[in-house]
Design a protein around this motif. Structure first.
Motif: not given
Length: 434
Positions: A48-56
């Protein structure tokens, strides 16, 4: 046979995780749980943390560039931040009212207070040290921290989400200002990347029930040790304080937010709760608004009909600066500790708590336990012994799960309010939950 909906799978995973943790504590399976089950919870959180920055990053760029009007961006931004500040002040004020009415801190005996101080001395020192570092910074340091010196370095740290948001806003605004024929290929690229990232979120969420099981099993084992009765005794001692915090958080979800959803969002609250239930369950199990962000955005768009233009701007911003549950908890915890030490706080001291807790919630990272560090700053501002934080460390993980659920619900409430006032809310006729 119809597949069980995701939120029911997550609930089952939570229940089984708690049951396994209690059984493991009773039968001496702590090491097995820690070594062979808990790591899968860590893997889930990491995904979940892996995708958080790219998603934002990608969702904000696509969201801002789609506005095509700087004045509209300014209007939505000021409206969003204004509502976030109002709900945060409401939460802090509610917390102060409850803790002054019920006075949970006066139920502590001096003997139990000294016992907790000794038991959590190490953790207390660490939290105080972290908070002292923050306190020694200049008054404009939070503003300095928003502007990154190296965006690629910022993208490697989930705690630097405000810097990522700043860059994404700047990039999106630049796309609005350059000629449309030059901006379109870049917009198409980010739109494609955004679709790919959302598909990754779908893949990750297929593992959610198993990740939640592992998280809860590890949490219960860490809390109970080899003696489940010790955990129960500790919960009973701090039960009064926990109940006061829980009442405040419940009032936010079942009184404050319904009033906002009904009056401004023009939506039935039952429909609203059903729509965000999967996000609430994930927030409860992970204690991280940032980790829950992908699911919050998906629920808001698919189940509540909030336009992606709004969710891609309001929700990432909310996961970073809007912490209603955390700020309410800080108000209750600060006065609770003061009461336990026999300190009477006058109205000015409590107004200071309102201001500090509001600002601290903006600076708190959207990860488990960040609110505890910021609480130390609130305590120091009010002249309350920092050592008293030892009194509340034991049940904090459980309360963290509850307040994160409130944080996520508050973010979605504001997103719905902004969407309604902007004409960007088109609720689906039926809620579909994976």
């Amino acid at each position: 046979m119809k597949k069980l909906a995701l939120h029911w799978q997550i609930l089952i995973g939570m229940a089984l995780g708690v049951a396994w943790g209690m059984m493991a504590s009773s039968f001496g399976l702590n090491s097995f749980t820690t070594d062979w089950i808990s790591p899968f919870g860590t893997i889930f959180i990491n995904l979940l943390k892996l995708i958080a920055v790219p998603l934002v990053l990608v969702s904000l760029i696509t969201g801002v560039s789609s506005l095509s009007d700087i004045s509209r961006l300014s209007r939505i931004g000021s409206k969003t931040i204004g509502i976030y500040l109002v709900t945060t002040v409401l939460a802090v004020t509610l917390g102060l009212i409850l803790v002054n009415v019920f006075e949970p801190g006066k139920a502590f005996s001096p003997e139990k207070r000294d016992e907790f101080k000794e038991q959590f001395a190490g953790a207390t020192t660490e939290k105080s040290s972290n908070a002292e570092t923050v306190k020694q910074q200049g008054p404009l340091q939070p503003l300095v921290d928003i502007v990154p010196s190296n965006i690629f370095r910022s993208m490697t740290d989930n705690g630097s989400m405000l810097q990522v948001i700043f860059f994404a806003l700047l990039f999106g605004i630049a796309l609005i200002l350059i000629p449309p024929d030059k901006a379109q290929p870049v917009n198409d690229f980010f739109e494609g990347v955004n679709m790919a990232i959302l598909k990754i979120v779908d893949i990750i969420m297929m593992t959610a029930p198993y990740g939640v099981f592992a998280l809860l099993a590890g949490l219960v084992v860490d809390f109970a040790g080899n003696d489940p009765s010790a955990a129960m005794e500790l919960l009973l001692v701090l039960g009064y304080y926990c109940i006061v915090v829980a009442i405040g958080l419940a009032l936010m979800i079942f009184v404050v937010y319904p009033a906002l959803v009904l009056t401004v969002g023009k939506t039935k609250y039952g429909h609203f709760l059903r729509g965000i239930f999967p996000a609430q369950m994930l927030a409860f199990s992970t204690s991280s608004s940032a980790a829950t962000l992908p699911v919050t955005m998906e629920c808001s768009e698919k189940n509540l009909g909030i336009n992606k233009e709004i969710t891609s701007f309001v929700l990432p911003l909310g996961a970073t600066i809007n912490m209603d549950g955390t700020s309410l908890y800080q108000a209750v915890a600060a006065v609770f500790i003061a009461q336990a030490y026999g300190i009477d706080l006058d109205i000015m001291a409590q107004l200071g708590i309102v201001m500090t807790a509001t600002l601290a919630s903006i600076g708190a990272a959207a990860v488990p336990g960040a609110g505890t560090v910021m609480l130390v700053i609130v305590l120091q501002q009010a002249g309350i012994p920092v050592e008293g934080i030892a009194l509340i460390l034991a049940p904090d993980r459980i309360l963290d799960m509850l307040r994160t659920t409130v944080n996520v619900t508050g973010d979605t409430t504001v997103a719905m309010m902004v969407a309604r006032t902007e004409g960007q809310l088109h609720p689906p006729t039926e809620i579909t939950v994976r």
